[in-house]
Each structure stands twice: as C-alpha cells, then as structure tokens.
Design a protein around this motif. Structure first.
Motif, PDB file in Angstrom:
ATOM      1  N   MET A   1       0.838  -1.170   0.000  1.00  0.00           N
ATOM      2  CA  MET A   1       0.000   0.000   0.000  1.00  0.00           C
ATOM      3  C   MET A   1       0.881   1.230   0.000  1.00  0.00           C
ATOM      4  O   MET A   1       1.974   1.216   0.504  1.00  0.00           O
ATOM      5  CB  MET A   1      -0.877   0.029   1.245  1.00  0.00           C
ATOM      6  CG  MET A   1      -1.829  -1.128   1.409  1.00  0.00           C
ATOM      7  SD  MET A   1      -3.085  -1.336   0.155  1.00  0.00           S
ATOM      8  CE  MET A   1      -3.714   0.277  -0.121  1.00  0.00           C
ATOM      9  N   GLY A   2       0.359   2.293  -0.530  1.00  0.00           N
ATOM     10  CA  GLY A   2       1.075   3.562  -0.546  1.00  0.00           C
ATOM     11  C   GLY A   2       1.381   3.979  -1.967  1.00  0.00           C
ATOM     12  O   GLY A   2       1.776   3.158  -2.781  1.00  0.00           O
ATOM     13  N   ASP A  11       3.702   8.546  -0.415  1.00  0.00           N
ATOM     14  CA  ASP A  11       2.638   9.358   0.169  1.00  0.00           C
ATOM     15  C   ASP A  11       1.961   8.590   1.299  1.00  0.00           C
ATOM     16  O   ASP A  11       1.889   7.361   1.281  1.00  0.00           O
ATOM     17  CB  ASP A  11       1.595   9.721  -0.884  1.00  0.00           C
ATOM     18  CG  ASP A  11       2.142  10.666  -1.937  1.00  0.00           C
ATOM     19  OD1 ASP A  11       3.117  11.380  -1.641  1.00  0.00           O
ATOM     20  OD2 ASP A  11       1.594  10.683  -3.046  1.00  0.00           O
ATOM     21  N   ILE A  13      -1.005   7.056   3.556  1.00  0.00           N
ATOM     22  CA  ILE A  13      -2.303   6.453   3.279  1.00  0.00           C
ATOM     23  C   ILE A  13      -3.322   7.202   4.120  1.00  0.00           C
ATOM     24  O   ILE A  13      -3.139   7.341   5.339  1.00  0.00           O
ATOM     25  CB  ILE A  13      -2.297   4.957   3.633  1.00  0.00           C
ATOM     26  CG1 ILE A  13      -1.260   4.235   2.777  1.00  0.00           C
ATOM     27  CG2 ILE A  13      -3.666   4.353   3.459  1.00  0.00           C
ATOM     28  CD1 ILE A  13      -1.050   2.803   3.169  1.00  0.00           C
ATOM     29  N   ASN A  15      -6.402   6.549   5.305  1.00  0.00           N
ATOM     30  CA  ASN A  15      -7.057   5.815   6.377  1.00  0.00           C
ATOM     31  C   ASN A  15      -6.527   4.382   6.419  1.00  0.00           C
ATOM     32  O   ASN A  15      -7.197   3.458   5.966  1.00  0.00           O
ATOM     33  CB  ASN A  15      -8.574   5.839   6.191  1.00  0.00           C
ATOM     34  CG  ASN A  15      -9.316   5.366   7.414  1.00  0.00           C
ATOM     35  OD1 ASN A  15      -8.713   4.873   8.361  1.00  0.00           O
ATOM     36  ND2 ASN A  15     -10.616   5.492   7.386  1.00  0.00           N
ATOM     37  N   PRO A  16      -5.334   4.168   6.995  1.00  0.00           N
ATOM     38  CA  PRO A  16      -4.742   2.834   6.978  1.00  0.00           C
ATOM     39  C   PRO A  16      -5.515   1.796   7.791  1.00  0.00           C
ATOM     40  O   PRO A  16      -5.464   0.612   7.482  1.00  0.00           O
ATOM     41  CB  PRO A  16      -3.336   3.049   7.534  1.00  0.00           C
ATOM     42  CG  PRO A  16      -3.413   4.310   8.294  1.00  0.00           C
ATOM     43  CD  PRO A  16      -4.463   5.145   7.632  1.00  0.00           C
ATOM     44  N   VAL A  19      -8.071   0.376   5.500  1.00  0.00           N
ATOM     45  CA  VAL A  19      -7.398  -0.471   4.500  1.00  0.00           C
ATOM     46  C   VAL A  19      -7.040  -1.820   5.123  1.00  0.00           C
ATOM     47  O   VAL A  19      -7.262  -2.872   4.516  1.00  0.00           O
ATOM     48  CB  VAL A  19      -6.141   0.236   3.961  1.00  0.00           C
ATOM     49  CG1 VAL A  19      -5.316  -0.702   3.100  1.00  0.00           C
ATOM     50  CG2 VAL A  19      -6.517   1.476   3.171  1.00  0.00           C
ATOM     51  N   MET A  33       2.918  -1.843   4.310  1.00  0.00           N
ATOM     52  CA  MET A  33       2.468  -0.455   4.457  1.00  0.00           C
ATOM     53  C   MET A  33       3.646   0.458   4.771  1.00  0.00           C
ATOM     54  O   MET A  33       4.626   0.019   5.369  1.00  0.00           O
ATOM     55  CB  MET A  33       1.442  -0.334   5.579  1.00  0.00           C
ATOM     56  CG  MET A  33       0.165  -1.071   5.338  1.00  0.00           C
ATOM     57  SD  MET A  33      -1.082  -0.588   6.517  1.00  0.00           S
ATOM     58  CE  MET A  33      -2.204   0.262   5.452  1.00  0.00           C
ATOM     59  N   SER A  37       2.379   5.178   8.397  1.00  0.00           N
ATOM     60  CA  SER A  37       1.050   4.739   8.828  1.00  0.00           C
ATOM     61  C   SER A  37       1.070   4.015  10.170  1.00  0.00           C
ATOM     62  O   SER A  37       0.022   3.651  10.693  1.00  0.00           O
ATOM     63  CB  SER A  37       0.451   3.797   7.775  1.00  0.00           C
ATOM     64  OG  SER A  37       0.335   4.445   6.554  1.00  0.00           O
TER      65      SER A  37
END
Length: 70
Positions: A1-2, A11, A13, A15-16, A19, A33, A37
């Motif tokens: 993610m990211g 950047d 995230i 709302n980790p 996710v 992640m 985060s």
C-alpha cells in the motif's frame, strides 16, 4: 500500500485502519504499508491485528525488497 509521488517518496495512506480491516475481510495474511502509517494503525482493533501481519517499509527500494523477500 502507498502511492509514490514524482520525487520518489511515498505518500501517506489517508485511512490505513480501514485499509487493514478491508484486507483482513478479503483474507489477506500480510500487508505491506509505509512506516508513516504506523501510529494510525495503533487504532486497529485487537481481533483484526491478530489476523494480519503488517510489514512496514521506509522507501520504495525497501518496499520492493520486503515484497520480494517476505
């Protein structure tokens, strides 16, 4: 993610927690992640946190190495 930006940095995230919850609902056992985060993920409910292994990365090369090796 990211997401990567044009400068090559990662950047945040938005709302980790959401996710991570969605990943667990879809059956993910591991989630990659950005380290930015980490503090927000402290709000992840205990039952969700025990179902997924979250691996953090600091930059795009680190993410690639962890994705390949993990």
């Amino acid at each position: 993610m990211g997401a990567l930006n044009l400068g090559g940095s990662v950047d945040m995230i938005p709302n980790p927690v959401a996710v991570a919850e969605l990943a667990v609902e879809k059956g993910a056992a591991q989630l990659l992640m950005p380290i930015s985060s980490r503090r927000q993920l402290l709000e992840l409910p205990d039952e969700m946190a025990t179902k997924v292994n979250i691996v953090f990365y600091s930059d795009p090369p680190d993410a690639l190495m962890k994705a390949i090796l993990e």
